[in-house]
Scaffold this motif. Structure first.
Motif, short mmCIF file in Angstrom:
data_model
loop_
_atom_site.label_atom_id
_atom_site.label_comp_id
_atom_site.label_asym_id
_atom_site.label_seq_id
_atom_site.Cartn_x
_atom_site.Cartn_y
_atom_site.Cartn_z
N VAL A 124 0.84 -1.20 0.00
CA VAL A 124 0.00 0.00 0.00
C VAL A 124 0.88 1.25 0.00
O VAL A 124 1.86 1.34 0.74
N ARG A 125 0.52 2.22 -0.84
CA ARG A 125 1.15 3.54 -0.82
C ARG A 125 0.11 4.55 -0.34
O ARG A 125 -1.06 4.43 -0.68
N ILE A 126 0.56 5.54 0.44
CA ILE A 126 -0.36 6.54 0.98
C ILE A 126 0.16 7.94 0.65
O ILE A 126 1.31 8.26 0.90
N ASP A 127 -0.74 8.75 0.09
CA ASP A 127 -0.46 10.16 -0.19
C ASP A 127 -1.32 10.96 0.79
O ASP A 127 -2.53 11.13 0.59
N LEU A 128 -0.70 11.43 1.88
CA LEU A 128 -1.43 12.09 2.97
C LEU A 128 -1.31 13.60 2.85
O LEU A 128 -0.22 14.14 2.70
N HIS A 129 -2.45 14.28 2.93
CA HIS A 129 -2.48 15.74 2.91
C HIS A 129 -3.17 16.22 4.18
O HIS A 129 -4.35 15.91 4.42
#
Length: 298
Positions: A124-129
């Motif tokens: 899993v890859r996560i792009d957190l803003h």
């Protein structure tokens, strides 16, 4: 003893009818025509009735076959859907998740859970803003939004994550200069630090007071820091103020009045719920109750 129903045989019969021939059904299922024909014959033998009329040009249903097809087609479709859902649910989470969360809650509660989640699911890859601004999940391309406060968009699927107690605070230096509020109306005589300039109606003890604001920060953490620096009173989540309250760098105001409890909520579209990674992450957040953490932004 009656023979058990053979779902694979029923599924094959449905495919034969839908494709219009044994050959087409064989191609769709990746099986030889002879296997399709043999299984059809076994089904008819088990039922004790012919289902199809075979000719050199076409395949047609008998009356029994038509009634049988109409009954079992939705059953077969439901079984296939259920099988696909189970397989999908137990597949290993993978892919990209774009997540937006409010800054304070995201930093204190969500980010630690995401770190643990990614350690357990390396695909899993996560792009957190982290942002306190309002977002549109669809147009902004987010899979999940985590917000504090009232949720107005009924189109989204929501999951309650936690109840967050609010507090009204000020620094000792501010109170020394401007006095300690004794009742709700006294708050209107104090400058406030707010996260947004439209949040100036504070509900306290079942009543509402309008406060004059001096600084709008756009961020709960900065609001807390500004109050600690002596720039005014602030209305913030308790978990953000706990350390300062313990140290005495912030003072709780009107402690005997009942303050509102704000919900932290996870939001996503119905389409996003098909993601195995998203469903797995939501399960993790809902079980862990992420507000129950020791770490708060300092």
């Amino acid at each position: 003893m009656s023979e058990p129903d053979d779902l694979s045989g029923l599924s094959m019969f449905v495919r034969i009818v839908e494709e219009g021939s044994l050959s087409a059904a064989g191609r769709a299922l990746g099986l030889p025509k002879a296997t399709i024909s043999r299984n059809l014959a076994l089904l008819e033998k088990r039922l004790g009735a012919p289902l199809l009329i075979r000719s050199t040009r076409a395949l047609s249903l008998t009356d029994t076959g038509r009634r049988f097809f109409e009954r079992i087609q939705p059953i077969v479709r439901d079984a296939q859907q259920a099988t696909a859902e189970v397989k999908s649910h137990h597949a290993a989470p993978s892919g990209l998740l774009r997540i937006t969360a409010s800054v304070a809650y995201g930093q204190a509660a969500i980010a630690p859970r995401l770190l643990s989640f990614m350690m357990r699911y390396p695909a899993v890859r996560i792009d957190l803003h982290l942002s306190d601004g309002r977002v549109n999940l669809v147009s902004d391309g987010y899979d999940l939004a985590i917000r504090m406060g009232a949720i107005k968009d009924s189109e989204l699927i929501s999951h309650k994550l936690a109840d967050i107690t609010m507090v009204i605070v000020a620094s000792p230096s501010w109170l020394e200069q401007h006095g300690m509020p004794q009742r709700l109306a006294d708050l209107a005589r104090h400058d406030a630090v707010v996260t947004r300039p439209d949040i100036i109606q504070w509900k306290v003890g079942g009543a509402t007071v309008r406060v004059p604001w001096r600084m709008s920060t756009g961020n709960m953490i900065v609001t807390r820091d500004a109050a600690r620096a002596g720039l005014g009173i602030a209305f913030i989540p308790e978990f953000l103020a706990l350390r300062d309250l313990e140290r005495g760098s912030l003072v709780r105001l009107l402690p005997d009045l009942e303050l509102p409890v704000v919900q932290a909520t996870a939001l996503h579209t119905r389409a996003a719920s098909q993601s195995v990674a998203l469903r797995t992450l939501l399960d993790d957040l809902l079980v862990s109750r992420p507000i129950e953490v020791d770490a708060t932004p300092s």
